[in-house]
Design a protein around this motif. Structure first.
Motif, PDB file in Angstrom:
ATOM      1  N   ALA A 194      21.780 -17.325  -4.643  1.00 43.34           N
ATOM      2  CA  ALA A 194      22.302 -16.135  -4.191  1.00 43.34           C
ATOM      3  C   ALA A 194      23.574 -16.490  -3.204  1.00 43.34           C
ATOM      4  O   ALA A 194      23.498 -17.519  -2.688  1.00 43.34           O
ATOM      5  N   ALA A 195      24.669 -15.679  -3.078  1.00 44.72           N
ATOM      6  CA  ALA A 195      25.768 -15.742  -2.029  1.00 44.72           C
ATOM      7  C   ALA A 195      26.175 -14.664  -1.409  1.00 44.72           C
ATOM      8  O   ALA A 195      25.896 -13.598  -1.988  1.00 44.72           O
ATOM      9  N   ARG A 196      26.669 -14.961  -0.304  1.00 41.75           N
ATOM     10  CA  ARG A 196      27.226 -13.662   0.520  1.00 41.75           C
ATOM     11  C   ARG A 196      28.179 -14.168   1.302  1.00 41.75           C
ATOM     12  O   ARG A 196      28.656 -15.280   1.457  1.00 41.75           O
ATOM     13  N   GLN A 197      29.185 -13.036   1.823  1.00 40.72           N
ATOM     14  CA  GLN A 197      30.290 -13.351   2.203  1.00 40.72           C
ATOM     15  C   GLN A 197      30.110 -13.796   3.839  1.00 40.72           C
ATOM     16  O   GLN A 197      30.890 -14.444   4.318  1.00 40.72           O
ATOM     17  N   ARG A 198      29.213 -13.136   4.461  1.00 43.79           N
ATOM     18  CA  ARG A 198      29.100 -12.953   5.919  1.00 43.79           C
ATOM     19  C   ARG A 198      28.381 -14.730   6.277  1.00 43.79           C
ATOM     20  O   ARG A 198      27.514 -15.197   5.374  1.00 43.79           O
ATOM     21  N   ARG A 199      28.796 -15.405   7.322  1.00 46.27           N
ATOM     22  CA  ARG A 199      28.191 -16.392   7.776  1.00 46.27           C
ATOM     23  C   ARG A 199      26.864 -16.395   8.319  1.00 46.27           C
ATOM     24  O   ARG A 199      26.203 -17.139   8.498  1.00 46.27           O
ATOM     25  N   LEU A 200      26.435 -15.286   8.920  1.00 44.38           N
ATOM     26  CA  LEU A 200      25.333 -15.056   9.341  1.00 44.38           C
ATOM     27  C   LEU A 200      24.243 -15.317   8.256  1.00 44.38           C
ATOM     28  O   LEU A 200      23.981 -14.507   7.282  1.00 44.38           O
ATOM     29  N   ILE A 201      23.231 -16.236   8.451  1.00 44.38           N
ATOM     30  CA  ILE A 201      21.899 -16.464   7.401  1.00 44.38           C
ATOM     31  C   ILE A 201      20.959 -15.074   7.619  1.00 44.38           C
ATOM     32  O   ILE A 201      20.446 -14.872   8.504  1.00 44.38           O
ATOM     33  N   THR A 202      20.618 -14.798   6.383  1.00 45.97           N
ATOM     34  CA  THR A 202      19.839 -13.594   6.561  1.00 45.97           C
ATOM     35  C   THR A 202      18.809 -14.030   5.190  1.00 45.97           C
ATOM     36  O   THR A 202      19.181 -14.388   4.210  1.00 45.97           O
ATOM     37  N   PRO A 203      17.434 -13.688   5.438  1.00 49.11           N
ATOM     38  CA  PRO A 203      16.461 -13.806   4.319  1.00 49.11           C
ATOM     39  C   PRO A 203      16.341 -12.646   3.632  1.00 49.11           C
ATOM     40  O   PRO A 203      15.507 -12.538   2.542  1.00 49.11           O
ATOM     41  N   ALA A 204      17.090 -11.582   3.732  1.00 50.00           N
ATOM     42  CA  ALA A 204      16.967 -10.290   3.088  1.00 50.00           C
ATOM     43  C   ALA A 204      17.476 -10.375   1.703  1.00 50.00           C
ATOM     44  O   ALA A 204      18.857 -10.588   1.673  1.00 50.00           O
ATOM     45  N   ARG A 205      17.005  -9.983   0.784  1.00 49.73           N
ATOM     46  CA  ARG A 205      17.499 -10.058  -0.594  1.00 49.73           C
ATOM     47  C   ARG A 205      18.793  -9.201  -0.462  1.00 49.73           C
ATOM     48  O   ARG A 205      19.895  -9.385  -1.255  1.00 49.73           O
ATOM     49  N   SER A 206      18.788  -8.035   0.163  1.00 47.03           N
ATOM     50  CA  SER A 206      19.862  -6.990  -0.069  1.00 47.03           C
ATOM     51  C   SER A 206      21.041  -7.548   0.827  1.00 47.03           C
ATOM     52  O   SER A 206      22.103  -6.954   0.693  1.00 47.03           O
ATOM     53  N   GLY A 207      20.912  -8.523   1.544  1.00 50.79           N
ATOM     54  CA  GLY A 207      22.151  -9.096   2.058  1.00 50.79           C
ATOM     55  C   GLY A 207      22.832 -10.119   1.509  1.00 50.79           C
ATOM     56  O   GLY A 207      24.037 -10.338   1.936  1.00 50.79           O
ATOM     57  N   TYR A 208      22.614 -10.279   0.066  1.00 55.75           N
ATOM     58  CA  TYR A 208      23.371 -11.155  -0.543  1.00 55.75           C
ATOM     59  C   TYR A 208      24.283 -10.445  -1.676  1.00 55.75           C
ATOM     60  O   TYR A 208      23.585  -9.295  -2.353  1.00 55.75           O
ATOM     61  N   ASP A 209      25.637 -10.775  -1.918  1.00 54.81           N
ATOM     62  CA  ASP A 209      26.367 -10.214  -2.873  1.00 54.81           C
ATOM     63  C   ASP A 209      26.413 -10.343  -4.176  1.00 54.81           C
ATOM     64  O   ASP A 209      26.679  -9.751  -5.098  1.00 54.81           O
ATOM     65  N   TYR A 210      25.981 -11.812  -4.561  1.00 50.18           N
ATOM     66  CA  TYR A 210      26.063 -12.265  -5.729  1.00 50.18           C
ATOM     67  C   TYR A 210      25.002 -12.920  -6.282  1.00 50.18           C
ATOM     68  O   TYR A 210      24.114 -13.524  -5.439  1.00 50.18           O
ATOM     69  N   TRP A 211      24.706 -13.195  -7.582  1.00 49.00           N
ATOM     70  CA  TRP A 211      23.199 -13.461  -7.810  1.00 49.00           C
ATOM     71  C   TRP A 211      23.704 -14.553  -9.261  1.00 49.00           C
ATOM     72  O   TRP A 211      24.411 -13.937 -10.034  1.00 49.00           O
ATOM     73  N   GLY A 212      22.639 -15.355  -9.195  1.00 46.71           N
ATOM     74  CA  GLY A 212      22.782 -16.197 -10.634  1.00 46.71           C
ATOM     75  C   GLY A 212      21.724 -15.548 -11.645  1.00 46.71           C
ATOM     76  O   GLY A 212      20.897 -14.648 -10.988  1.00 46.71           O
TER      77      GLY A 212
END
Length: 124
Positions: free
Chosen positions: A97-115
């Protein structure tokens, strides 16, 4: 858009190791954090590891801390998950998973892209 492709899954015996890879393409300049999640049959998708940049901060849940290591190769736009001392309970489909923000989160909803995921099976 960002495309993520995982590889490296397979079948190993308990106590063994695997290294998963996640190659990113597309608008990778917009991504600042990448992570791994996993989902076992009949269970929720759970956070496994994440890394951000440029700081390369990492975060792991207690379930994998000390056994799994996430790393990145910026030149290849690839993130790796080295998994050691594998247990049968690590069996799952592993998703990058990937997200635009630098803050790491364990929340699934915090990620923008998925493999699409790669299967990891650990035999006892």
């Amino acid at each position: 858009q960002v495309q993520l492709v995982e590889s490296g899954g397979g079948l190993v015996q308990a106590g063994g190791s695997l290294r998963l890879s996640c190659a990113a393409s597309g608008r990778t300049f917009s991504v600042n954090t990448m992570g791994w999640f996993r989902q076992a049959p009949r269970k929720e998708r759970e956070f496994v590891a994440a890394i951000n940049w440029p700081a390369s901060s990492t975060y792991y849940p207690d379930s994998v801390k000390g056994r799994f290591t996430i790393s990145r190769d910026n030149a290849k736009n690839t993130v790796y998950l080295q998994m050691n001392s594998l247990k049968p309970e690590d069996t799952a489909v592993y998703y990058c998973a990937a997200r635009q923000r630098r803050l790491i989160t364990p929340a699934r909803s915090g990620y923008d892209y998925w493999g699409q995921g790669t299967q990891v099976t650990i035999s006892s």
